[in-house]
Design a protein around this motif. Structure first.
Motif, short mmCIF file in Angstrom:
data_model
loop_
_atom_site.label_atom_id
_atom_site.label_comp_id
_atom_site.label_asym_id
_atom_site.label_seq_id
_atom_site.Cartn_x
_atom_site.Cartn_y
_atom_site.Cartn_z
N THR A 164 0.84 -1.20 0.00
CA THR A 164 0.00 0.00 0.00
C THR A 164 0.87 1.25 0.00
O THR A 164 0.60 2.22 -0.72
N GLY A 165 1.92 1.23 0.82
CA GLY A 165 2.83 2.37 0.86
C GLY A 165 3.52 2.60 -0.48
O GLY A 165 3.67 3.74 -0.93
N ARG A 166 3.94 1.51 -1.13
CA ARG A 166 4.58 1.65 -2.45
C ARG A 166 3.60 2.25 -3.46
O ARG A 166 3.97 3.11 -4.27
N LEU A 167 2.37 1.79 -3.43
CA LEU A 167 1.38 2.32 -4.35
C LEU A 167 1.12 3.80 -4.09
O LEU A 167 0.93 4.58 -5.04
N LEU A 168 1.11 4.20 -2.83
CA LEU A 168 0.90 5.61 -2.49
C LEU A 168 2.05 6.45 -3.03
O LEU A 168 1.84 7.52 -3.61
N VAL A 169 3.28 5.98 -2.83
CA VAL A 169 4.45 6.73 -3.31
C VAL A 169 4.40 6.88 -4.82
O VAL A 169 4.77 7.92 -5.37
#
Length: 457
Positions: free
Chosen positions: A196-201
């Motif tokens: 999820t964090g990677r997708l947000l970045v």
């Protein structure tokens, strides 16, 4: 591809008991896109408010945090296992941070304003960057979010904040209260895991503010590309203790390294002494640490992965002396993620417990042959976030503080912080500034405006 990764709920565990405590959402591309789009839609109304009006709303949010302090504290304890004495103080700091930045943005002054070029008047506009993607860790779920979100919001940005997968609880409540105080979707909560964090970045955010490990920070910087990135990537703080250190040095260091079970980027980690006070340091620290029991005096480690990492670092250490404290969990909490205090002495300077960030209730003790050697040991690791010096010789102490390579330093204290003072790292600890009015610059960009005066002949 990310769409093939698990979308089942994240199983949550109470670190005090090791028992399941429910589930959380594992956001994927649709949820990330919706969160960023919502924050984008809220940006025009929020960014065009005057600093005074934004400040009033941030002050209202601070009031809601105070009004619901007990619920925030309960959610923090559920996710982190922290004792009430720690969560109470941290909730107070969160409210204070929103109040501080509510007024700090109004006090900003623009540089280089005035008649700087003949026949022209110039000034600088500070403008928000846009939508800020914030990723925060599990050691201070709410407080680290406030460190990032408060200045970003005060500067006129909207925020999508992703908590660690093990600690989504308190940010969910903050997002709810932000909706009431600030307006819909000015602060959006995005629960999930690392993907999820990677997708947000990688999403359409205009900036990324990340607090976490060095390896993850490097990945964030690569994925963010040319967009602005603010990174706080952990520490490995030295504490140089001279023979004339204050009498309470050992107790103070033990307090600092057991706060949040040592799971703080700025916590003391490496005690460095001279030959004449090395044994006194080992003896004093061992006694101070032994008097603090996990479960009675401080909380557990956050999750099984952190326990395994902590245990591996200790097992791989070449220390000849490994002095371990005790645990005293409450009834029913015997299976929690408890780890006792540990002191490692007589170990090589390249020991894993020295060169890596341990992130637990552990101190190493190293002996340096003189002040230059002590300083070399202190500055001899890649991380450069925080450091302290302990001596009653004010001149010597201030000279050492000036020579330390660290973004935040203390003399005869450690982990003393306030909203007015900046916090940030160097080297492998990342870059950027949290806290103080300087943090506003992280989330704004300057625009120079120059106007020709008079009329053409």
């Amino acid at each position: 591809m990310s769409t093939s990764l698990p979308t089942s709920p994240v199983d949550l565990t109470d670190p005090r008991t090791g028992a399941p405590r429910g589930t959380s959402v594992r956001s994927r591309l649709p949820e990330v896109g919706a969160a960023v789009s919502a924050a984008r839609a809220a940006l025009p109304d929020w960014s065009t408010l005057t600093p005074k009006d934004r400040g009033r709303r941030l002050d209202r949010l601070a009031g809601l945090v105070e009004e619901h302090a007990a619920e925030y504290a309960a959610r923090e304890r559920a996710g982190t296992g922290k004792p009430e004495s720690e969560t109470t103080g941290e909730i107070e700091q969160v409210a204070d941070l929103f109040r501080f930045f509510a007024t700090a943005a109004r006090a900003r002054t623009a540089p280089a304003a005035g008649l700087l070029v003949a026949g022209h008047e110039s000034w600088v506009r500070w403008e928000p960057i846009g939508v800020v993607g914030v990723v925060v860790p599990w050691n201070y779920p709410l407080l680290m979010a406030a460190w990032r979100c408060a200045p970003a919001l005060a500067a006129g940005n909207t925020v999508v904040v992703k908590p660690a997968e093990t600690t989504p609880d308190s940010l969910e409540l903050l997002s709810e209260h932000a909706g009431r105080a600030l307006g819909p979707d000015v602060l959006v909560h995005l629960p999930g895991d690392r993907e999820t964090g990677r997708l947000l970045v990688e999403s359409a955010v205009d900036m990324v503010a990340f607090t976490g490990s060095g390896r993850a920070g490097a990945d964030v910087a690569t994925r963010a590309g040319t967009r602005r990135v603010s990174l706080e990537l952990g520490g490995n703080a030295p504490a140089i203790v001279l023979p004339d250190a204050p009498d309470d040095t050992w107790e103070a260091l033990a307090d600092a390294v057991t706060y949040n079970a040592g799971q703080s980027c700025a916590a003391p980690a490496r005690v460095i002494t001279l030959p004449e006070n090395y044994e006194a340091a080992v003896e004093g620290l061992a006694a101070a640490l032994a008097s603090r029991l996990a479960g009675r005096d401080f909380g557990p480690l956050n999750n099984p992965d952190q326990m395994d990492r902590y245990d591996r670092l200790i097992a791989s250490s070449g220390a000849k002396r490994n002095l371990v404290g005790g645990i005293a969990p409450a009834p029913g909490e015997e299976a929690g993620h408890w780890r006792p205090t540990t002191l490692l002495a007589d170990l090589p300077d390249d020991d894993p417990a020295v060169t890596e960030e341990v992130f637990g209730p552990l101190l190493t003790v190293q002996r340096a042959d003189g002040l230059p050697a002590a300083l070399a040991l202190a500055n001899g690791v890649p991380q450069a976030l925080a450091a302290s010096v302990w001596t009653t010789d004010l001149t010597a102490g201030l000279e050492l503080v000036a020579a330390l390579d660290a973004g935040e330093t203390w003399l005869n204290c450690h982990l003393v912080q306030t909203a007015e003072l900046p916090h940030g790292g160097r080297g492998a600890s990342g870059h950027g500034t949290d806290l103080s009015t300087l943090a506003l610059q992280e989330y704004q960009r300057p625009k120079t405006v120059t106007v020709r005066l008079g009329r053409r002949s």
